[in-house]
Design a protein around this motif. Structure first.
Motif, short mmCIF file in Angstrom:
data_model
loop_
_atom_site.label_atom_id
_atom_site.label_comp_id
_atom_site.label_asym_id
_atom_site.label_seq_id
_atom_site.Cartn_x
_atom_site.Cartn_y
_atom_site.Cartn_z
N PRO A 48 1.01 -18.24 2.54
CA PRO A 48 1.54 -19.28 1.74
C PRO A 48 2.77 -19.03 0.99
O PRO A 48 3.75 -19.71 0.95
N GLN A 49 2.87 -17.90 0.41
CA GLN A 49 4.05 -17.44 -0.56
C GLN A 49 5.04 -17.26 0.57
O GLN A 49 6.36 -17.54 0.16
N HIS A 54 10.38 -19.18 2.38
CA HIS A 54 11.09 -19.45 3.45
C HIS A 54 11.87 -20.85 3.29
O HIS A 54 13.04 -21.20 3.59
N TYR A 55 10.81 -21.78 2.76
CA TYR A 55 11.33 -23.13 2.52
C TYR A 55 12.70 -23.03 1.64
O TYR A 55 13.75 -23.88 1.78
N ASP A 60 16.91 -24.76 -0.07
CA ASP A 60 17.54 -24.65 -1.42
C ASP A 60 18.71 -23.98 -1.68
O ASP A 60 19.26 -24.09 -2.64
N PHE A 61 18.80 -22.91 -0.88
CA PHE A 61 19.68 -22.01 -0.90
C PHE A 61 21.00 -22.21 -0.05
O PHE A 61 22.08 -21.57 -0.05
N GLU A 62 20.73 -22.99 0.98
CA GLU A 62 21.70 -23.40 2.09
C GLU A 62 22.10 -24.94 1.89
O GLU A 62 21.47 -25.89 2.43
N ASP A 63 23.44 -24.92 1.49
CA ASP A 63 24.12 -26.37 1.51
C ASP A 63 24.27 -26.86 2.88
O ASP A 63 23.88 -28.04 3.21
N ARG A 64 24.33 -25.87 3.84
CA ARG A 64 24.40 -26.44 5.12
C ARG A 64 22.98 -26.99 5.83
O ARG A 64 23.14 -27.62 6.93
N PRO A 143 11.48 -22.37 12.08
CA PRO A 143 10.82 -23.27 12.91
C PRO A 143 10.94 -24.89 12.27
O PRO A 143 10.50 -25.68 13.00
N TYR A 144 11.47 -24.68 10.98
CA TYR A 144 11.91 -26.37 10.74
C TYR A 144 12.90 -27.24 11.63
O TYR A 144 12.67 -28.37 11.78
#
Length: 165
Positions: A48-49, A54-55, A60-64, A143-144
């Protein structure tokens, strides 16, 4: 309601922050939306962590990798405000009130709207952005990307009149 309503609802859940409720729904998601099994199996096997981290790294950290559809066309300009109002108006036209903590162009919200109403307009209009996001997620190696693959496979090809940043 489109035949892909269950897929859209499941994809919406897969693209939200993976909290305990998400983890509890994984067996149901796996059975209800076989198109998402690759991602669901990955999520089930990832601690889970680690999945949560990864999410955050991906979204959240990649505007791309923005999940806010109007940002792909409007960026952070005044036009984006007009686009957000259009999302709200379409929700209201279908007697739905957007009350989430996110903005109305948040992809999981749009997927849920589509699942509930059968209205493909927002997804179809933003198909170019979805394709671009899908390609960037694949290049990033997350995997998203498979979630976007499944959603995009249900949509008509992207219109050519809008440019994506």
């Amino acid at each position: 309601m489109p035949s892909d309503a269950v897929l859209y609802q499941a994809a919406a859940l897969c693209l939200t922050f993976p909290d305990d409720d998400f983890r509890a729904r994984l067996p149901l998601l796996r059975e209800a939306a076989p198109q998402l099994r690759e991602f669901v199996d990955h999520a089930a096997l990832t601690p889970p962590q680690e999945l949560a981290a990864h999410y955050v790294q991906v979204f959240d950290f990649e505007d791309r990798h923005s999940l806010y559809l109007s940002r792909w066309y409007d960026g952070d300009t005044r036009r984006r405000g007009i686009s957000l109002v259009r999302f709200q108006e379409l929700y209201r036209a279908h007697e739905l009130e957007f009350t989430g903590e996110e903005l109305p162009d948040f992809l999981p919200a749009v997927l849920e709207f589509t699942a509930r109403t059968g209205n493909l307009d927002l997804l179809s209009e933003h198909r170019g952005a979805l394709d671009r996001l899908r390609a960037r997620l694949a290049d990033f190696g997350t995997p998203y990307a498979s979630v976007l693959d499944a959603v995009c496979a249900t949509l008509p090809t992207a219109p050519t009149h809008r440019t994506v940043s």
